[in-house]
Design a protein around this motif. Sequence first.
Motif, short mmCIF file in Angstrom:
data_model
loop_
_atom_site.label_atom_id
_atom_site.label_comp_id
_atom_site.label_asym_id
_atom_site.label_seq_id
_atom_site.Cartn_x
_atom_site.Cartn_y
_atom_site.Cartn_z
N THR A 132 -21.54 -14.12 -19.48
CA THR A 132 -22.42 -13.17 -20.16
C THR A 132 -22.74 -13.65 -21.57
N VAL A 159 -26.46 -14.15 -22.93
CA VAL A 159 -26.93 -13.45 -24.13
C VAL A 159 -27.45 -14.45 -25.17
N HIS A 217 -26.67 -5.47 -22.02
CA HIS A 217 -26.20 -6.83 -22.26
C HIS A 217 -24.68 -6.95 -22.24
N THR A 225 -24.97 -13.49 -31.53
CA THR A 225 -25.93 -14.59 -31.63
C THR A 225 -26.15 -15.00 -33.09
#
Length: 201
Positions: A6, A10, A121, A77
């Motif tokens: 994941t 992402v 997400h 991120t």
Amino acid sequence: MTGDHTHTRVLDFFTPRAADWDSRFPDDGPAYTAAAGLLGLRRGDAVLDAGCGTGRALPALRAVVGPEGTVLGADLTPAMLEAAARAGRGTSGTLVRADVARLPLRDSALDAVFGAGLISHLARPEADMAELARVVRPGGVLALFHPIGRTALAARQGRAVTDDDLRAEPRPRELLAGAGWRLESYLDEDARFLALAVRQG
């Protein structure tokens, strides 16, 4: 899907979109401001924007808790956090690279968590909601938000609205109840999606 897979998904999705993210959605500001005002926060409170992206919620959250409050923006991120800093949003809150599944915060440290576009997400939605519950005091608030509703979002993405969406009632109620939250209100209209929950315990 494992957490590592994941994370990769992402990062692969958000990294190339970070630089022009704000310009793609230039009219969302008032919706963020309105949602922040519904959290019941007071001056001096502590709030986390979980999955903060470019930090669009941070100025609205700062306006509610005042200069004496604590505003944190956490995102996985780096490119999103860099975009937030370039936009000057680091002046409204502290930007932290962190996974919402393992937050670097003590138990009951916060009065509220704000999550815009977050739930779709998450690698393990119930476990991740439980981690958010861990860092919020009993009686604190969670807001799951999107600046447009499910139908409008599906149209924007060129897909159909489905009942397996984690935001589709009654799924948020069940998911949150299993993670230490009680859903207090649920709103899904073209102009916004907003589910508000209270930390139990």
